[in-house]
Each structure stands twice: as C-alpha cells, then as structure tokens.
Scaffold this motif. Structure first.
Motif, PDB file in Angstrom:
ATOM      1  N   PRO A 145       0.806  -1.224   0.000  1.00 53.15           N
ATOM      2  CA  PRO A 145       0.000   0.000   0.000  1.00 53.15           C
ATOM      3  C   PRO A 145       0.838   1.273   0.000  1.00 53.15           C
ATOM      4  O   PRO A 145       0.349   2.345  -0.302  1.00 53.15           O
ATOM      5  CB  PRO A 145      -0.796  -0.107   1.305  1.00 53.15           C
ATOM      6  N   PHE A 176      -6.199  -3.443  18.730  1.00 55.71           N
ATOM      7  CA  PHE A 176      -5.639  -2.646  17.622  1.00 55.71           C
ATOM      8  C   PHE A 176      -6.737  -2.150  16.684  1.00 55.71           C
ATOM      9  O   PHE A 176      -6.785  -0.985  16.329  1.00 55.71           O
ATOM     10  CB  PHE A 176      -4.637  -3.511  16.851  1.00 55.71           C
ATOM     11  N   LEU A 177      -7.664  -3.044  16.316  1.00 55.57           N
ATOM     12  CA  LEU A 177      -8.715  -2.648  15.350  1.00 55.57           C
ATOM     13  C   LEU A 177     -10.016  -2.265  16.053  1.00 55.57           C
ATOM     14  O   LEU A 177     -10.925  -1.727  15.433  1.00 55.57           O
ATOM     15  CB  LEU A 177      -9.003  -3.801  14.379  1.00 55.57           C
ATOM     16  N   VAL A 274       3.258  -5.453   8.317  1.00 54.44           N
ATOM     17  CA  VAL A 274       3.549  -4.130   8.906  1.00 54.44           C
ATOM     18  C   VAL A 274       4.613  -3.463   8.038  1.00 54.44           C
ATOM     19  O   VAL A 274       5.687  -4.049   7.832  1.00 54.44           O
ATOM     20  CB  VAL A 274       4.069  -4.264  10.355  1.00 54.44           C
ATOM     21  N   PHE A 285      -0.608   6.699   0.833  1.00 57.22           N
ATOM     22  CA  PHE A 285      -0.868   5.258   0.812  1.00 57.22           C
ATOM     23  C   PHE A 285      -2.026   4.965  -0.150  1.00 57.22           C
ATOM     24  O   PHE A 285      -2.910   5.813  -0.369  1.00 57.22           O
ATOM     25  CB  PHE A 285      -1.151   4.686   2.222  1.00 57.22           C
ATOM     26  N   PHE A 318       1.518  -0.221  19.029  1.00 61.09           N
ATOM     27  CA  PHE A 318       0.462   0.018  18.039  1.00 61.09           C
ATOM     28  C   PHE A 318      -0.907   0.198  18.680  1.00 61.09           C
ATOM     29  O   PHE A 318      -1.827   0.689  18.062  1.00 61.09           O
ATOM     30  CB  PHE A 318       0.419  -1.155  17.049  1.00 61.09           C
ATOM     31  N   PHE A 335     -11.044  -7.672   5.314  1.00 62.84           N
ATOM     32  CA  PHE A 335      -9.837  -6.923   4.933  1.00 62.84           C
ATOM     33  C   PHE A 335      -9.765  -5.640   5.758  1.00 62.84           C
ATOM     34  O   PHE A 335     -10.785  -4.986   5.968  1.00 62.84           O
ATOM     35  CB  PHE A 335      -9.847  -6.563   3.448  1.00 62.84           C
ATOM     36  N   SER A 336      -8.572  -5.328   6.266  1.00 63.92           N
ATOM     37  CA  SER A 336      -8.434  -4.054   7.010  1.00 63.92           C
ATOM     38  C   SER A 336      -7.071  -3.456   6.716  1.00 63.92           C
ATOM     39  O   SER A 336      -6.103  -4.171   6.465  1.00 63.92           O
ATOM     40  CB  SER A 336      -8.569  -4.297   8.510  1.00 63.92           C
ATOM     41  N   MET A 337      -7.061  -2.142   6.726  1.00 61.34           N
ATOM     42  CA  MET A 337      -5.804  -1.396   6.504  1.00 61.34           C
ATOM     43  C   MET A 337      -5.785  -0.279   7.530  1.00 61.34           C
ATOM     44  O   MET A 337      -6.766   0.446   7.672  1.00 61.34           O
ATOM     45  CB  MET A 337      -5.817  -0.821   5.085  1.00 61.34           C
ATOM     46  N   THR A 338      -4.657  -0.178   8.263  1.00 58.96           N
ATOM     47  CA  THR A 338      -4.606   0.782   9.369  1.00 58.96           C
ATOM     48  C   THR A 338      -3.354   1.643   9.301  1.00 58.96           C
ATOM     49  O   THR A 338      -2.256   1.142   9.579  1.00 58.96           O
ATOM     50  CB  THR A 338      -4.646   0.038  10.723  1.00 58.96           C
ATOM     51  N   PRO A 339      -3.471   2.897   8.873  1.00 58.90           N
ATOM     52  CA  PRO A 339      -2.329   3.810   8.991  1.00 58.90           C
ATOM     53  C   PRO A 339      -2.153   4.203  10.452  1.00 58.90           C
ATOM     54  O   PRO A 339      -3.122   4.560  11.125  1.00 58.90           O
ATOM     55  CB  PRO A 339      -2.741   5.027   8.156  1.00 58.90           C
ATOM     56  N   VAL A 340      -0.906   4.085  10.958  1.00 60.63           N
ATOM     57  CA  VAL A 340      -0.606   4.423  12.360  1.00 60.63           C
ATOM     58  C   VAL A 340       0.266   5.675  12.373  1.00 60.63           C
ATOM     59  O   VAL A 340       1.275   5.725  11.667  1.00 60.63           O
ATOM     60  CB  VAL A 340       0.143   3.262  13.051  1.00 60.63           C
ATOM     61  N   GLY A 341      -0.139   6.687  13.140  1.00 63.64           N
ATOM     62  CA  GLY A 341       0.621   7.941  13.179  1.00 63.64           C
ATOM     63  C   GLY A 341       1.874   7.811  14.026  1.00 63.64           C
ATOM     64  O   GLY A 341       2.087   6.800  14.688  1.00 63.64           O
TER      65      GLY A 341
END
Lengths: 400, 32
Positions: A145, A176-177, A274, A285, A318, A335-341
């Motif tokens: 991504p 996390f989610l 990750v 992304f 995280f 399906f999951s996508m997680t941007p982490v700051g």
C-alpha cells in the motif's frame, strides 16, 4: 551547603522531600494494584491504556520517561513550524539538503521545481509521477500500500487474536482494530454519497465476485461469494463456522448495527503485514486490493515514534498510538488497513473521508473516547460501503 | 509512520516479501 548557611540546607531538604514524594506518587499510579476504587469503574479503554504504560514502566525507565512527554503537542508544534512558508531563494537548497539527509528520490516527483513547494510540509506530502509506481496486476495479488520497509509479516493466531510486533512481543488485534462492543465509541454515518455511481459499482461487484446488498440498501449478510475457477462456488459447500469467524464478528460487523453476522468461506486464515515508512519515503498510501471499506475507526492516541527501534522494544506501541482502522471485505473475506501515526506525522489524511481529523488538541479531562467510528454504508447502497480499487490513492501521512 | 494490513485469505496465500525488505507502493506483497 555549609558555606551557604542554614537556609540552603533547608532548600535541599525540601527539594529532596518533594522529589521522593512525587516519585512515590508516580510509581503508585503506575502500579496495577495502586489504582483507586474510582479507577475500577473506569472503562476498559482506560485500563487498556494504563496496562501498556505499566508494561512500559516495568520494561524500562527510558520508555517510562519517554511516555510522559507531551508528544501530541510536540507533534502539532512540529507541524506548525514546518508549515511556515520558506523564502523562495531558500527552498531549492533547503529541500535538497533534506533529500540528501533522508534519501528522497527527487527525479520521480510530479512537480520537480522545488521553488513550488512553499514549506517542508508541502514537500513532505509531494506527489510522484503516476508511472513511477507500476501496479502489480495479479487478480489474487495484494500489493504494497505504500513505500517503506517490511517490518513484520505473519499469520494471526485465531485463538488469541494476537499479532507479533516482533519476536516475543505481541499486541491484540481486538485492541488494535477495536471491536463493535467496546466501551465509549462515538458513531457517525459518513455523509459521502456515491449513489449516482451505482452502475459502476455493479460492475465493480461483478468483477470482484462481491455479493450485492439488496436494492433497498439493507445490509445483506456479509457472505462473500468466491467463485473458485472451474470448480463449484463456495456457496454450494456451505461454509463451516471456523474459529476465525468469532474473531471477525467481534472486530468488524455488529450484527444489530450493520447487518447479519459475518459468514466466511471455508479454509481461510488471518494474515498481517507491517510496513514502516521512513522520513524520506513517498508518504501517500494506496489501496492494496479491490475491496469495500465499511467502517472507519479513529483511535485518538499517543504519538510515540514507530521507528524500528521502538517497534522492537516498546510493548503495545500500536495499541497506544493514534491510528485510523479501515475495515471491510475483499473477495476472500475480511480486509483491514490501518495507517498508524507517529510523532513527526500525526496527521493521517483520508481522501474519501473529509470528516476525519487526527491529532487535534483534546479537551482536558474529557472522557477519552476509545474510538470515533464512522460507517460508509450509505456511500454505495448496493455495495454497503466505499468501493476502493487496487492502486487507488486513499490518502497519506502529513507532518504534525 | 506505519501501515498495518490485517486480512483474511485462503491458507494458500503466500507472502512474496520478507521482514526487512525495502518495498515500493504497487509492488506485489503476496498472492493467493
């Protein structure tokens, strides 16, 4: 002290006493059994937050001191400073210096004239030429991504629901989610309305074997009909409920809110990957597959650094950091996508969700929302969510 | 910053990258 006379001895005594008292209070507030009765009533989210800190404290003084820094405020200040416009004469050599330090590839930029970027924030969020990143075709392939470095890949244990941060250090996918039943969630419906594109969505669903929601827009059950090339579809072989389904139902779709529980095709597993973006990387992304995003969960958290050193040593990193979890499904299921700051990039931007604001100053003493959840069910009635195609730009990380 | 993917896939899914690899957006991460 002798030379300074009695009042300096008094000063030293008071200072030492105050330090000991403060240290004791901080130690007690971090130790689990030191929590007062009022704490017991606190939601899981507060306990959840305190637990990792205790681990940090147990883990290492460095992390304990680090975790007391006002990182969110520092991040906002960092963003404000880097959004100050630079004089035109300073831009070329300033950005070239940054590029040299962080390995930025200037040749692939969409706008190569460095004077056009008025500050470092704009330069950091630069676009690249469309053909600079060819999208790997493969119908069953998942693409990266974003640019970056693969820090961890693997399989999520369906029993424990744990993701390996690194060897021996794990965090829970539920934390996390988020789960649909977690305390203190504030829910909203995204106002995005893609109904006019319904014909396009029908094509999208056909190409990806997605089951359409019934025309009235009610959520059909989240049964993904996967046509196995040549042999019978999964539908004929009724899926048996495997261990994964309980976890998926907890994570993603609340039966009484978003439609029927999640049914899954047989013999699947949960995988994770990750990817860490370095300061010099292209920071937008994109969508890794063709999928439908149904829920967005924004967790306003801390902004610890996510550099590899911290990922290797900072437990539950995280689960503590600010992040935006996008949940939905693709042709093979969840399906999951997680941007982490992180400290320097607290602002996570989603092109299709203008309501999302991250790294905003939280009101003091307000109930720390575990997460702000938005659903995209009304984005496309027949898909029941936001259709995202492989390679499409979804957003990015901005400074501050 | 970091992007974390968690997804369901058939057991035949194979990653095409490994820990420590430098990747570019659009590159194949894995396939069923």
């Amino acid at each position: 002290a002798h030379a300074g006379g009695p009042n300096s001895v008094m000063k030293w005594a008071v200072l030492t006493g105050v330090t000991i008292v403060l240290g004791t209070i901080i130690l007690r507030s971090q130790s689990p059994n030191g929590s007062s009765r009022a704490d017991e009533e606190e939601g899981d989210s507060a306990k959840l937050k305190r637990k990792p800190r205790v681990q940090i404290f147990n883990n290492d003084w460095i992390f304990f001191c680090y975790s007391t820094l006002p990182l969110n405020a520092i991040s906002r200040l960092w963003g404000q400073v880097n959004s100050l416009d630079l004089p035109v004469w300073m831009r070329p050599w300033g950005f070239k210096c940054y590029s040299y330090l962080f390995g930025v590839n200037l040749d692939e930029m969409e706008d190569p004239d460095l004077r056009h970027y008025s500050n470092l924030s704009e330069f950091f969020y630069r676009n690249i030429q469309p053909n600079a990143r060819p999208i790997y075709p493969g119908h069953n392939a998942i693409i990266c991504p974003s640019d970056g470095k693969v820090l961890q890949i693997g399989i999520i244990d369906s029993d424990s629901g744990e993701i390996e941060q690194v060897k021996g250090l794990t965090y829970s996918i539920r934390d996390f989610l988020g789960t649909h039943s977690q305390p203190s969630v504030s829910r909203s419906q995204s106002t995005v309305d893609l109904v006019p594109d319904e014909e396009k969505h029908k094509e999208f669903a056909r190409v990806n074997n997605f089951r359409l929601s019934d025309p009235s827009g009610n959520e059909s059950e989240h049964y993904i009909e996967v046509k196995n090339e040549g042999d019978k579809t999964v539908e004929e072989s009724k899926p048996t409920m495997s261990k994964t389904v309980g976890l998926l139902n907890e994570l993603s779709l609340n039966p009484d809110l978003y439609g029927k529980p999640y049914n899954e095709p047989k013999d699947t597993q949960l995988f994770f990957a990750v990817i860490y973006l370095a300061p010099g990387d292209y920071h937008h992304f994109h969508s890794p597959v063709n999928w439908v995003c149904k829920i967005r969960r924004h967790f306003p958290g801390d902004l610890f650094s996510v550099a590899p050193y911290f990922q290797r040593n900072f437990p539950n990193l995280f689960v503590l950091n600010e992040r935006v979890a996008l949940l939905g499904n693709w042709k093979h299921g969840f399906f999951s996508m997680t941007p982490v700051g992180a400290t320097n990039v607290g602002s996570i931007k989603l092109n299709f969700d203008k309501e999302l604001k991250t790294n905003v100053k939280r009101k003091r003493h307000s109930e720390p929302h575990a997460c702000y959840e938005a659903t995209y069910g009304n984005a496309s009635r027949i898909l029941g969510g936001m259709p995202l195609t492989k390679g499409e730009e979804l957003g990015g990380f901005m400074l501050g | 910053s970091t992007v974390v993917l968690c997804f369901e896939a058939p057991k035949s899914f194979k990653f095409k990258v490994k820990d420590g690899d430098k990747v570019k957006m659009g590159q194949e991460l894995g396939t069923v």
